[in-house]
Motif scaffolding. Structure first.
Motif, PDB file in Angstrom:
ATOM      1  N   SER A   1       0.862  -1.227  -0.079  1.00  0.00           N
ATOM      2  CA  SER A   1       0.014   0.000   0.080  1.00  0.00           C
ATOM      3  C   SER A   1       0.790   1.121   0.087  1.00  0.00           C
ATOM      4  O   SER A   1       0.287   2.141  -0.153  1.00  0.00           O
TER       5      SER A   1
ATOM      6  N   ILE B   1      -4.805   3.760   4.796  1.00  0.00           N
ATOM      7  CA  ILE B   1      -5.138   2.649   3.935  1.00  0.00           C
ATOM      8  C   ILE B   1      -5.269   1.508   5.077  1.00  0.00           C
ATOM      9  O   ILE B   1      -6.287   0.687   4.815  1.00  0.00           O
TER      10      ILE B   1
ATOM     11  N   GLU C   1     -11.727  -6.154  -6.141  1.00  0.00           N
ATOM     12  CA  GLU C   1     -11.019  -5.203  -6.260  1.00  0.00           C
ATOM     13  C   GLU C   1     -11.502  -3.778  -5.933  1.00  0.00           C
ATOM     14  O   GLU C   1     -10.913  -2.767  -5.370  1.00  0.00           O
ATOM     15  N   ASP C   2     -13.017  -3.547  -6.234  1.00  0.00           N
ATOM     16  CA  ASP C   2     -13.521  -2.511  -5.923  1.00  0.00           C
ATOM     17  C   ASP C   2     -13.723  -2.107  -4.537  1.00  0.00           C
ATOM     18  O   ASP C   2     -13.426  -1.012  -4.165  1.00  0.00           O
TER      19      ASP C   2
ATOM     20  N   ARG D   1     -10.294  -0.962  -3.445  1.00  0.00           N
ATOM     21  CA  ARG D   1     -10.280   0.465  -3.984  1.00  0.00           C
ATOM     22  C   ARG D   1     -10.818   1.531  -3.196  1.00  0.00           C
ATOM     23  O   ARG D   1     -10.245   2.388  -2.745  1.00  0.00           O
TER      24      ARG D   1
ATOM     25  N   CYS E   1     -10.909   1.335  -0.304  1.00  0.00           N
ATOM     26  CA  CYS E   1      -9.961   1.749   0.952  1.00  0.00           C
ATOM     27  C   CYS E   1      -8.851   2.477   0.595  1.00  0.00           C
ATOM     28  O   CYS E   1      -7.990   2.463   1.264  1.00  0.00           O
ATOM     29  N   ARG E   2      -9.024   3.148  -0.547  1.00  0.00           N
ATOM     30  CA  ARG E   2      -8.070   4.143  -1.159  1.00  0.00           C
ATOM     31  C   ARG E   2      -6.640   3.382  -1.748  1.00  0.00           C
ATOM     32  O   ARG E   2      -5.804   4.073  -1.479  1.00  0.00           O
ATOM     33  N   LEU E   3      -6.875   2.425  -1.781  1.00  0.00           N
ATOM     34  CA  LEU E   3      -5.685   1.689  -2.421  1.00  0.00           C
ATOM     35  C   LEU E   3      -5.390   2.117  -3.706  1.00  0.00           C
ATOM     36  O   LEU E   3      -4.162   1.830  -4.371  1.00  0.00           O
ATOM     37  N   GLY E   4      -6.175   2.494  -4.577  1.00  0.00           N
ATOM     38  CA  GLY E   4      -5.956   3.153  -5.929  1.00  0.00           C
ATOM     39  C   GLY E   4      -5.437   1.982  -6.935  1.00  0.00           C
ATOM     40  O   GLY E   4      -5.790   0.688  -6.757  1.00  0.00           O
ATOM     41  N   PHE E   5      -4.297   2.454  -7.554  1.00  0.00           N
ATOM     42  CA  PHE E   5      -3.802   1.212  -8.462  1.00  0.00           C
ATOM     43  C   PHE E   5      -3.348   0.045  -7.859  1.00  0.00           C
ATOM     44  O   PHE E   5      -2.873  -0.993  -8.257  1.00  0.00           O
ATOM     45  N   ARG E   6      -2.886   0.060  -6.277  1.00  0.00           N
ATOM     46  CA  ARG E   6      -2.491  -0.937  -5.912  1.00  0.00           C
ATOM     47  C   ARG E   6      -3.145  -1.801  -5.439  1.00  0.00           C
ATOM     48  O   ARG E   6      -2.852  -3.147  -4.863  1.00  0.00           O
ATOM     49  N   ALA E   7      -4.701  -1.812  -5.578  1.00  0.00           N
ATOM     50  CA  ALA E   7      -5.537  -2.859  -5.062  1.00  0.00           C
ATOM     51  C   ALA E   7      -5.190  -4.086  -5.871  1.00  0.00           C
ATOM     52  O   ALA E   7      -5.421  -5.107  -5.027  1.00  0.00           O
TER      53      ALA E   7
END
Length: 254
Positions: free
Chosen positions: A104, A116, A146-147, A150, A152-158
């Motif tokens: 994260s 996060i 994945e959504d 995301r 949880c504010r993970l963005g592209f790291r999800a």
DNA sequence: CCCCAGGGGTACC
DNA sequence: GGTACCCATGGG
């Protein structure tokens, strides 16, 4: 439960706030509250005494800091950091939580990593106390979408976190083996996971797998290394030296 | 608006 | 072996 333990060469606040663990929060009167495994921990340091229900093993209190520091190369910048931040130790954290935390972390500030990790616990963990949740088990995150991650504010790291959760839940990551492996091989093994490069692999190996020589190089450490002799080796406890340099660099001018 | 953050993957040279 | 750019999001 150890009501009071005597410590030497240990600075609790420094250790908990040095960017290696993300679930500790400072409360009144020097107390820190955090979650370690399935337990809610409250600790504080008064002089050479640790109060609360902290586990000495987690804080690496069985390690001799003077012996570790004695292996550091003679570098003025490093010596200054060691003197100024004496008592900073590398914790023994849970590998799974450490892996997700540093997955994260890419291109995030420490305050955002904390947000996060806290969001993941709140959304997927088990309640321990008022507004306190355990870090979610691998199998739980493996079932998430994945959504949901995301959110949880993970963005592209999800997708990275999801893939790691599935790998760990399916038993494809052998933490005990990683501990016993030579550092270079352990690093290569972890780097098979998507989103895990050398830096994140070294974070996991140093902070949770007992690899004292693992030395995560982030943007702060790159700056710090420029203040040392070109190509100097930090030695068998490079990770510990790194923690002092990292902290000193972050404190510079602030 | 800008630049930056405890990076890694990919394309390209 | 390097290097540029993209990824998503928030702090300052």
């Amino acid at each position: 439960m150890t009501p009071h333990i005597r410590v030497s060469d240990f600075n609790l606040a420094l250790t908990l706030e040095s960017g290696q663990a993300f679930r500790w929060r400072r409360e009144a009167d020097g107390w820190y509250a955090g979650v370690v495994g399935q337990r809610l921990i409250r600790v504080r340091q008064v002089g050479d005494r640790i109060e609360g229900n902290g586990d000495p093993h987690y804080f690496s209190l069985d390690r001799s800091l003077p012996e570790i520091v004695a292996t550091f190369p003679p570098e003025p910048t490093l010596a200054t950091a060691v003197r100024r931040y004496w008592g900073l130790r590398v914790l023994r954290q849970d590998p799974w939580e450490t892996l997700v935390s540093f997955l994260s972390s890419s291109a995030k500030q420490i305050v955002q990593i904390r947000q996060i990790v806290e969001a993941l616990a709140r959304r997927f963990g088990e309640p321990l106390a008022e507004s306190v949740y355990t870090f979610p088990e691998p199998a739980v995150l493996a079932r998430a979408t994945e959504d949901e991650l995301r959110a949880c504010r993970l963005g592209f790291r999800a997708p990275y976190v999801l893939a790691a959760a599935r790998a760990v839940a399916e038993g494809r990551v052998d933490w005990d083996l990683l501990r016993r492996m030579e550092l270079a091989r352990a690093r290569e093994t972890l780097m098979v996971l998507p989103g895990v490069g050398r830096k994140i692999a070294d974070c996991v190996l140093l902070f949770s797998c007992g690899h004292d020589a693992a030395c995560p190089i982030d943007v702060w450490m790159q700056r710090a290394m420029q203040r040392l002799r070109r190509g100097v080796s930090l030695g068998p406890y490079a990770g510990w030296a790194q923690q002092y340099l990292f902290h000193a660099e972050r404190m510079r001018g602030g």
